[in-house]
Design an enzyme around this catalytic site. Sequence first.
Site, short mmCIF file in Angstrom:
data_model
loop_
_atom_site.label_atom_id
_atom_site.label_comp_id
_atom_site.label_asym_id
_atom_site.label_seq_id
_atom_site.Cartn_x
_atom_site.Cartn_y
_atom_site.Cartn_z
CG HIS A 106 33.41 44.04 42.30
ND1 HIS A 106 33.23 44.42 41.00
CD2 HIS A 106 34.68 44.40 42.62
CE1 HIS A 106 34.35 44.98 40.54
NE2 HIS A 106 35.23 44.96 41.49
CG ASP A 117 33.75 41.44 38.65
OD1 ASP A 117 32.73 41.81 39.26
OD2 ASP A 117 33.97 41.76 37.47
#
Length: 409
Positions: free
Chosen positions: A246, A223
Amino acid sequence: MRTIALLLTSLAAAASARLSCKVKPLGGGQDDGPNILAAFKRCAKKGRVTLDQYYVVDTLLMTTGLDDVEIELSGVVQYTPDIAKWSPQSYYLTYQNATTYWFLSGNNIHLYGGGTLDANGQIWWETYKNNQNSGTAGGSSRTFARPVPLTVGNATNVVIEDLTQIGSPFWNNFVYQSTNVTYRNINISSVSYSDTPTSNSDGWDIYRSSYVTITNSTVNNDDDCVSFKPNSTNILVSHMNCNGSHGISVGSLGQYAGTPDIVANVSVHDIIMKNTEYGARIKVFGGNPSPDSTAGGGTGYVKNITFANINVEKTDTPIFIDQCYSTDADICAQYPSKLTISDVHYINITGSSSGAEGSVVVDMQCSTNCTDITATGTSLSSPNGTATYVCKNIVSSSQLDFNCTAPSS
Ligand SMILES: *[C@@H]1O[C@H](CO)[C@@H](O)[C@H](O)[C@H]1NC(C)=O
Ligand SMILES: *[C@@H]1O[C@H](CO)[C@@H](O)[C@H](O)[C@H]1NC(C)=O
Ligand SMILES: *[C@@H]1O[C@H](CO)[C@@H](O)[C@H](O)[C@H]1NC(C)=O
Ligand SMILES: *[C@@H]1O[C@H](CO)[C@@H](O)[C@H](O)[C@H]1NC(C)=O
Ligand SMILES: *[C@@H]1O[C@H](CO)[C@@H](O)[C@H](O)[C@H]1NC(C)=O
Ligand SMILES: *[C@@H]1O[C@H](CO)[C@@H](O)[C@H](O)[C@H]1NC(C)=O
Ligand SMILES: *[C@@H]1O[C@H](CO)[C@@H](O)[C@H](O)[C@H]1NC(C)=O
Ligand SMILES: *[C@@H]1O[C@H](CO)[C@@H](O)[C@H](O)[C@H]1NC(C)=O
Ligand SMILES: *[C@@H]1O[C@H](CO)[C@@H](O)[C@H](O)[C@H]1NC(C)=O
Ligand SMILES: *[C@@H]1O[C@H](CO)[C@@H](O)[C@H](O)[C@H]1NC(C)=O
Ligand SMILES: *[C@@H]1O[C@H](CO)[C@@H](O)[C@H](O)[C@H]1NC(C)=O
Ligand SMILES: *[C@@H]1O[C@H](CO)[C@@H](O)[C@H](O)[C@H]1NC(C)=O
């Protein structure tokens, strides 16, 4: 005279002496939490808490009111994998239902020592994947809430360095309502042993905090590497290695109508990103007609953000702005975002995309005009042919060193 001088010297020595609280582990899997808390209580003012062995922690670590405290963490602190116990007992924070195992709070705190914080994430990731009732964000249900291993909360003047963090159930670090917090030489690894994803394994989330520095650290997760949540100002992130993440994200912002969110004065530089979904990312909700919307419509601004010297490899979208985040395209067209984006600078963003988005390497789509967005030294390639740069409502497009094409839909 001499006696008085000696007396004064020893008084001064006594006044400057640091209390020492070394925690002895109980062993045999017993909970060391109460002894750790007792050490923090005794050494809360001008003390040093030493954690140099292997500790099992099954008790919430609320270490608050610290004043000039050194924490030598050269051992291992491992939280028990007891979901039924931690879900209700972890400390509830007021943002995205996050809870925490350890709320570290006070003034002048220095955590160092090269040790490890292990939160036994695997069981949490598996349960999250299979749990229909896992709630949103951190969880919140009190029967399943995934705690953050280390929260620096309501704190000032904090340095955290030389720490390894493994297996976080949720975000690894939360900087919450704090000022002047520095992290350096942190090695984060949230990696699953199975094909179960490590959901929400952000390296850092920053909220209602200023003067935060994160440097010389490695993040291996799934993430955001670092995420600037509402009211993050004066932030420096540099010399990072982000793998599998991410990317580094501003937002998401503007989710709640009537609440202004601010992210300003942010510098992100000298970053290596590999296998990431995004590189330099800004995500802002669109507008919403409802005055009490919880899905867009918030106000505020993103301003004075610099991303410099970022090298990407196999990154899906190296430069990304979405000002209709999680917002239906029709609604966003009718109700553009009320949260403005301006004064954003991309300098030396280089490397290659993954090809997951075809030949797109830059995707900047604003729903209201974004102003003073500039790019210099951009050198991005795509494995899917000539790189393309998609822009919408970027009024300063003449200050970008690439030619924009309009979005195709
Ligand atoms: C917190 O969890 C509750 C219950 O699952 C949910 O209704 C709420 O939307 C969550 N809040 C956030 C900010 O995710
Ligand atoms: C943190 O500060 C807020 C606002 O001052 C306060 O409401 C809250 O109780 C504090 N939390 C802790 C755990 O100290
Ligand atoms: C920030 O915190 C560090 C470490 O405690 C301290 O040395 C420094 O003086 C603080 N800076 C400010 C502006 O207070
Ligand atoms: C950066 O981190 C690495 C590995 O943790 C360490 O060896 C190195 O000394 C650090 N460099 C600086 C400038 O702190
Ligand atoms: C980070 O920790 C992992 C183990 O969790 C280790 O394999 C890796 O070498 C470490 N990286 C750095 C830069 O220290
Ligand atoms: C952010 O700061 C603004 C201005 O001080 C304030 O109105 C707003 O409530 C803050 N937002 C959050 C989420 O704390
Ligand atoms: C980096 O991430 C990729 C994809 O998530 C993973 O396959 C690889 O093992 C990671 N590299 C390291 C050094 O952990
Ligand atoms: C812009 O942000 C940087 C930090 O990244 C800060 O040093 C600078 O003062 C800010 N500029 C303004 C005009 O506030
Ligand atoms: C961008 O790269 C150029 C050439 O490598 C270098 O001279 C310049 O200092 C870099 N800019 C920044 C802000 O680091
Ligand atoms: C990009 O190219 C690769 C082969 O180089 C191909 O497998 C992939 O489907 C392409 N992706 C898109 C979105 O066109
Ligand atoms: C957005 O920018 C364009 C081009 O500069 C301008 O024509 C238009 O009036 C602007 N729209 C708004 C709502 O400011
Ligand atoms: C952008 O397009 C113009 C006109 O076609 C061309 O002269 C220029 O070289 C292009 N710039 C870049 C960076 O490709």
